[in-house]
Motif scaffolding. Sequence first.
Motif, mmCIF file in Angstrom:
data_model
loop_
_atom_site.group_PDB
_atom_site.id
_atom_site.type_symbol
_atom_site.label_atom_id
_atom_site.label_comp_id
_atom_site.label_asym_id
_atom_site.label_seq_id
_atom_site.Cartn_x
_atom_site.Cartn_y
_atom_site.Cartn_z
ATOM 1 N N GLY A 73 0.808 -1.219 0.000
ATOM 2 C CA GLY A 73 0.000 0.000 0.000
ATOM 3 C C GLY A 73 0.835 1.259 0.000
ATOM 4 N N MET A 74 1.923 1.271 0.781
ATOM 5 C CA MET A 74 2.776 2.459 0.831
ATOM 6 C C MET A 74 3.530 2.664 -0.473
ATOM 7 N N ALA A 75 3.992 1.566 -1.079
ATOM 8 C CA ALA A 75 4.662 1.685 -2.372
ATOM 9 C C ALA A 75 3.687 2.186 -3.432
ATOM 10 N N GLN A 76 2.464 1.669 -3.414
ATOM 11 C CA GLN A 76 1.434 2.116 -4.366
ATOM 12 C C GLN A 76 1.084 3.585 -4.151
ATOM 13 N N TYR A 77 1.078 4.017 -2.888
ATOM 14 C CA TYR A 77 0.850 5.436 -2.581
ATOM 15 C C TYR A 77 1.970 6.298 -3.168
ATOM 16 N N LYS A 78 3.211 5.883 -2.968
ATOM 17 C CA LYS A 78 4.346 6.639 -3.507
ATOM 18 C C LYS A 78 4.302 6.693 -5.030
ATOM 19 N N LEU A 79 3.747 5.631 -5.642
ATOM 20 C CA LEU A 79 3.632 5.574 -7.097
ATOM 21 C C LEU A 79 2.337 6.216 -7.593
ATOM 22 N N ALA A 85 -3.741 1.334 -3.505
ATOM 23 C CA ALA A 85 -3.220 1.554 -2.152
ATOM 24 C C ALA A 85 -4.312 1.388 -1.100
ATOM 25 N N ILE A 86 -5.516 1.867 -1.408
ATOM 26 C CA ILE A 86 -6.631 1.729 -0.462
ATOM 27 C C ILE A 86 -6.957 0.263 -0.217
ATOM 28 N N VAL A 87 -7.023 -0.516 -1.286
ATOM 29 C CA VAL A 87 -7.330 -1.952 -1.152
ATOM 30 C C VAL A 87 -6.283 -2.639 -0.286
ATOM 31 N N SER A 88 -5.010 -2.375 -0.554
ATOM 32 C CA SER A 88 -3.920 -3.014 0.192
ATOM 33 C C SER A 88 -3.932 -2.606 1.662
ATOM 34 N N CYS A 89 -4.103 -1.318 1.937
ATOM 35 C CA CYS A 89 -4.065 -0.834 3.322
ATOM 36 C C CYS A 89 -5.271 -1.309 4.122
ATOM 37 N N LYS A 90 -6.432 -1.383 3.491
ATOM 38 C CA LYS A 90 -7.620 -1.890 4.197
ATOM 39 C C LYS A 90 -7.446 -3.358 4.570
ATOM 40 N N LYS A 91 -6.936 -4.154 3.644
ATOM 41 C CA LYS A 91 -6.689 -5.557 3.944
ATOM 42 C C LYS A 91 -5.676 -5.689 5.075
ATOM 43 N N SER A 92 -4.640 -4.845 5.040
ATOM 44 C CA SER A 92 -3.626 -4.860 6.084
ATOM 45 C C SER A 92 -4.250 -4.508 7.442
ATOM 46 N N TYR A 93 -5.055 -3.451 7.466
ATOM 47 C CA TYR A 93 -5.694 -3.025 8.718
ATOM 48 C C TYR A 93 -6.534 -4.144 9.321
ATOM 49 N N HIS A 94 -7.343 -4.812 8.511
ATOM 50 C CA HIS A 94 -8.231 -5.862 9.023
ATOM 51 C C HIS A 94 -7.446 -7.091 9.482
ATOM 52 N N LEU A 95 -6.344 -7.404 8.806
ATOM 53 C CA LEU A 95 -5.516 -8.516 9.261
ATOM 54 C C LEU A 95 -4.851 -8.187 10.598
ATOM 55 N N TYR A 96 -4.315 -6.976 10.713
ATOM 56 C CA TYR A 96 -3.714 -6.572 11.990
ATOM 57 C C TYR A 96 -4.766 -6.577 13.108
#
Length: 331
Positions: A73-79, A85-96
């Motif tokens: 998500g952070m790499a996608q944000y930088k790009l 990035a939203i999809v990746s970060c949301k999945k990360s948040y729910h897993l954490y």
Amino acid sequence: MKKNILILFLLICTSFIVGAQNTVISADSLNILSSDLRQTDSEKSLQLARAAWIISSQQNDTEAMAASLLNMGMAQYKLSRFDSAIVSCKKSYHLYKSIGHSIGMTAAANNLGMVYYQMSDFANAEKYYSISLDIDYSLNDTAGMAYGLNNLGQLFQYRGDYQKALQYYMLSAEIEHQSGNPYGEAHSWLNIGSAYSESGNLSKGNEYYRKALEYFSSVSDSRNLALVLINLGDNFRLNHDFAQARNMISKAIEISTRNKNDIELINAQIFYSKLLSDENKPDSAELYLFEALNRCVETDNNLLACDALMEQGLLLSRNNKYEEANQYLLN
């Protein structure tokens, strides 16, 4: 050169071993390298995070999976790939969240706020910034608290609530100073200068900008250095010191172009067009705005696209092209 060879080796090895029973390269190692490369080579950072995701998924390692998604998500944000990035970060948040990992949750929530902010979705930006800040306060994480306060301050500043924005920024600067973080304190100075300047207090704004400029120059931080130069230049423009304004903003364009910093470059082009308009050079001003708009489209940056469209409409209005101006202002 050695680092590039190592990265290539890791990626090749990963492609061969992800199906093996005994994985030689760990997801944690790939995630660490992905994080290290995020600022300097976001594309390679993304590749490594994806490789880490494959390995951690096969091992059913939830924490490593969440870290991989966060790095993606952070790499996608930088790009500037904000939807991804939203999809990746949301999945990360729910897993954490599923494993009660508070530090991971606050990082993922904060990153979601950053992405939503760039996409002009301020309701969701405030939602996730607030979630992140609440977790940081519960952990007594001073660095996270200061960072979260700055982010919320930026949100209120964009909405025009300068008093509330300054309260957040000042509190952030105080926390950073007490915890001995000069980088964070300088970042707060930059935001304080911006809020004062936008509220009309240019001299107070310049006072904080110069403090930030001195620090970011000393550590060669290209992104924040460009932002300070842009804002100082615009204050000189507002005071009709066009030579100083041109010097500052031109340096910001040069630094952002050299370091491939899209967001800072778009901002610099928009502000340079304002300077050219004030100097009664509408054709040149329009050229810089078109360049900024094209880059906004290429990077899916809705927030800065709105700024560029607004400035283009105002530029056309000043040149009595009202019908054409309305098309940009309505967009």
